[in-house]
Design an enzyme around this catalytic site. Structure first.
Site, PDB file in Angstrom:
ATOM      1  N   TYR A 200       0.846  -1.214   0.000  1.00  4.22           N
ATOM      2  CA  TYR A 200       0.000   0.000   0.000  1.00  4.22           C
ATOM      3  C   TYR A 200       0.874   1.254   0.000  1.00  4.22           C
ATOM      4  CZ  TYR A 200      -3.397   3.382   1.941  1.00  4.22           C
ATOM      5  OH  TYR A 200      -4.193   4.485   2.177  1.00  4.22           O
ATOM      6  N   LYS A 204       1.039   4.162  -2.894  1.00  2.00           N
ATOM      7  CA  LYS A 204       0.780   5.570  -2.573  1.00  2.00           C
ATOM      8  C   LYS A 204       1.974   6.445  -2.950  1.00  2.00           C
ATOM      9  CE  LYS A 204      -3.307   4.950  -1.340  1.00  2.00           C
ATOM     10  NZ  LYS A 204      -4.385   5.639  -2.060  1.00  2.00           N
TER      11      LYS A 204
HETATM   12  N1  LIG Z   1      -9.195   6.901   5.550  1.00  4.11           N
HETATM   13  C1  LIG Z   1      -7.946   7.334   5.760  1.00  4.11           C
HETATM   14  O1  LIG Z   1      -7.518   7.633   6.886  1.00  4.11           O
HETATM   15  C2  LIG Z   1      -7.010   7.482   4.606  1.00  4.11           C
HETATM   16  C3  LIG Z   1      -5.697   7.917   4.874  1.00  4.11           C
HETATM   17  C4  LIG Z   1      -4.824   8.067   3.821  1.00  4.11           C
HETATM   18  C5  LIG Z   1      -5.248   7.831   2.530  1.00  4.11           C
HETATM   19  N2  LIG Z   1      -6.518   7.401   2.295  1.00  4.11           N
HETATM   20  C6  LIG Z   1      -6.907   7.150   0.903  1.00  4.11           C
HETATM   21  O2  LIG Z   1      -8.128   7.796   0.617  1.00  4.11           O
HETATM   22  C7  LIG Z   1      -8.867   7.048  -0.362  1.00  4.11           C
HETATM   23  C8  LIG Z   1     -10.273   6.783   0.147  1.00  4.11           C
HETATM   24  O3  LIG Z   1     -10.165   6.049   1.351  1.00  4.11           O
HETATM   25  P1  LIG Z   1     -11.435   5.743   2.278  1.00  4.11           P
HETATM   26  O4  LIG Z   1     -10.872   5.412   3.608  1.00  4.11           O
HETATM   27  O5  LIG Z   1     -12.443   6.827   2.121  1.00  4.11           O
HETATM   28  O6  LIG Z   1     -11.975   4.396   1.581  1.00  4.11           O
HETATM   29  P2  LIG Z   1     -13.268   3.504   1.894  1.00  4.11           P
HETATM   30  O7  LIG Z   1     -14.007   4.022   3.055  1.00  4.11           O
HETATM   31  O8  LIG Z   1     -12.765   2.097   1.982  1.00  4.11           O
HETATM   32  O9  LIG Z   1     -14.138   3.663   0.569  1.00  4.11           O
HETATM   33  C9  LIG Z   1     -13.715   3.002  -0.570  1.00  4.11           C
HETATM   34  C10 LIG Z   1     -14.568   3.365  -1.765  1.00  4.11           C
HETATM   35  O10 LIG Z   1     -13.972   2.751  -2.891  1.00  4.11           O
HETATM   36  C11 LIG Z   1     -14.900   1.884  -3.512  1.00  4.11           C
HETATM   37  N3  LIG Z   1     -14.180   0.727  -4.026  1.00  4.11           N
HETATM   38  C12 LIG Z   1     -13.356  -0.117  -3.363  1.00  4.11           C
HETATM   39  N4  LIG Z   1     -12.879  -1.059  -4.196  1.00  4.11           N
HETATM   40  C13 LIG Z   1     -13.413  -0.793  -5.416  1.00  4.11           C
HETATM   41  C14 LIG Z   1     -13.324  -1.405  -6.680  1.00  4.11           C
HETATM   42  N5  LIG Z   1     -12.589  -2.504  -6.894  1.00  4.11           N
HETATM   43  N6  LIG Z   1     -13.999  -0.858  -7.700  1.00  4.11           N
HETATM   44  C15 LIG Z   1     -14.775   0.226  -7.517  1.00  4.11           C
HETATM   45  N7  LIG Z   1     -14.900   0.859  -6.350  1.00  4.11           N
HETATM   46  C16 LIG Z   1     -14.233   0.343  -5.310  1.00  4.11           C
HETATM   47  C17 LIG Z   1     -15.930   1.545  -2.440  1.00  4.11           C
HETATM   48  O11 LIG Z   1     -17.205   1.291  -3.006  1.00  4.11           O
HETATM   49  P3  LIG Z   1     -17.743  -0.160  -3.411  1.00  4.11           P
HETATM   50  O12 LIG Z   1     -17.228  -1.121  -2.366  1.00  4.11           O
HETATM   51  O13 LIG Z   1     -19.208  -0.038  -3.439  1.00  4.11           O
HETATM   52  O14 LIG Z   1     -17.215  -0.440  -4.759  1.00  4.11           O
HETATM   53  C18 LIG Z   1     -15.978   2.869  -1.686  1.00  4.11           C
HETATM   54  O15 LIG Z   1     -16.792   3.772  -2.390  1.00  4.11           O
HETATM   55  C19 LIG Z   1      -8.052   5.786  -0.621  1.00  4.11           C
HETATM   56  O16 LIG Z   1      -7.244   5.951  -1.747  1.00  4.11           O
HETATM   57  C20 LIG Z   1      -7.178   5.672   0.618  1.00  4.11           C
HETATM   58  O17 LIG Z   1      -5.984   4.980   0.368  1.00  4.11           O
HETATM   59  C21 LIG Z   1      -7.401   7.218   3.305  1.00  4.11           C
END
Ligand SMILES: NC(=O)c1ccc[n+]([C@@H]2O[C@H](COP(=O)([O-])OP(=O)(O)OC[C@H]3O[C@@H](n4cnc5c(N)ncnc54)[C@H](OP(=O)(O)O)[C@@H]3O)[C@@H](O)[C@H]2O)c1
Length: 316
Positions: A200, A204
């Site tokens: 991961y 990133k």
């Molecule tokens: N949360 C944090 O603290 C954090 C920190 C650093 C970076 N990030 C980055 O921010 C971004 C969003 O993170 P998040 O925490 O908001 O994620 P999340 O809550 O896991 O949401 C993931 C989203 O992606 C979709 N998804 C997952 N796999 C998919 C696939 N194969 N095809 C299509 N859609 C898919 C899911 O919808 P479906 O399952 O319905 O498809 C959902 O809408 C990511 O890139 C993550 O690495 C997050």
């Protein structure tokens, strides 16, 4: 010994970043600033739009006038997002599996045929602790976090949907601060060598490299920025990092705070695409000297091109 070094590395990492990445960091740099932005008439594409940060970006853009093409898998969640959107803009659901290159190409051709994209947000990202390959033979995390971004981007450019006026915003992670770009770690060969956390961080870090590559494509090409959202309480964190969430729960941001910089970047389009953005500020993409020694951006691009070809071949 290896375990001790890992634990020490984690302690240094958290000591360095716990404050800026937590909601305290958001409060200090952004606070109650709000965002006056009008995206009326703009067409956005947000990946991973039904959950966490992507959902907040999609709803935030629609509330400011944009038509948002929401890319995600689950039709039920997409329909809920569509009905939850408050105008003057709207959300248009596009069901697509962003880990499958052929499905990405299908969806990209569909939306490219309908006009240009003003803002593309490569938001989708997952941390896969279990090793699994997609039907196209690509490790699930690599497929979703990086290869799919590359393929979507390329298909939209080929389809004429990304122009000089388009903005590309990639959602990286502070986890990349601990990784020097190493092409050998982007995709493990098997479960025995797979470390979801390290992979991961590589994906990133690679998003940062790709952004710089895109920004060197000269006049006529879209401009790109890469950001990270800080630590945000989402389903992704709940599922992939339950221990981390338990420890830091009181300090985690909400999804709107994580989404803020994406909306701000789209509205302000800063002159430089260098560095990595957090809370409306540009930070250095390296916090530790060793990460400067990574593979070149061009080597990454060549690797992705080969890997995308391999995935296409596997399907055929
Ligand atoms: N949360 C944090 O603290 C954090 C920190 C650093 C970076 N990030 C980055 O921010 C971004 C969003 O993170 P998040 O925490 O908001 O994620 P999340 O809550 O896991 O949401 C993931 C989203 O992606 C979709 N998804 C997952 N796999 C998919 C696939 N194969 N095809 C299509 N859609 C898919 C899911 O919808 P479906 O399952 O319905 O498809 C959902 O809408 C990511 O890139 C993550 O690495 C997050």
């Amino acid at each position: 010994m290896g375990g001790m070094i890992k634990a020490l590395g984690a302690a240094i990492f958290y000591a360095r970043f716990a404050r800026p990445f937590s909601r305290l960091g958001f409060k200090r740099r952004v606070g109650d600033a709000g965002l006056q932005a009008d995206f009326s008439g703009q067409r956005w594409l947000v990946t991973g739009a039904t959950g966490g940060i992507g959902r907040a970006i999609a709803l935030g853009a629609a509330a400011r006038g944009a038509t948002v093409l929401a890319f995600a898998r689950d039709a039920r969640k997409l329909a809920a997002l569509e009905s939850e959107a408050r105008g003057p803009g709207k959300v248009v659901p596009v069901a697509v599996d962003l880990s499958l290159m052929h499905d990405i190409r299908r969806a990209a051709a569909q939306v490219a045929g309908e006009g240009a994209i003003d803002v593309l947000v490569h938001n989708v990202g997952v941390m896969c602790h279990e090793f699994a390959r997609t039907a196209e033979g690509v490790e699930q995390g690599l497929a979703t976090n990086l290869l799919g971004h590359w393929v979507l981007d390329g298909a939209l450019r080929e389809g004429g949907a990304l122009t000089a006026g388009s903005a590309i915003i990639s959602m990286s992670s502070g986890g990349m601060y601990g990784a020097a770009l190493d092409l050998a770690v982007l995709e493990a060969a098997d479960a025995g060598t797979h470390d979801g956390f390290l992979a991961y961080a590589q994906h990133k870090r690679a998003q940062v490299a790709l952004t710089h590559y895109w920004n060197r494509q000269g006049p006529g090409a879209p401009r790109a920025w890469v950001m990270h959202p800080g630590w945000v309480d989402t389903d992704g964190v709940r599922t992939a990092l339950p221990g981390f969430r338990k420890l830091f729960r009181a300090l985690l941001r909400n999804a709107g705070e994580g989404a803020d910089t994406a909306l701000w970047l789209a509205a302000t389009r800063p002159a430089t695409g260098e560095g990595i953005w957090l809370d409306r500020h540009r930070d250095d993409e390296h916090a530790f000297g060793f990460t400067r020694q990574g593979a070149a951006d061009e080597a990454l691009v060549a690797w992705l091109e080969q890997r995308a070809l391999g995935a296409a071949g596997r399907r055929g």
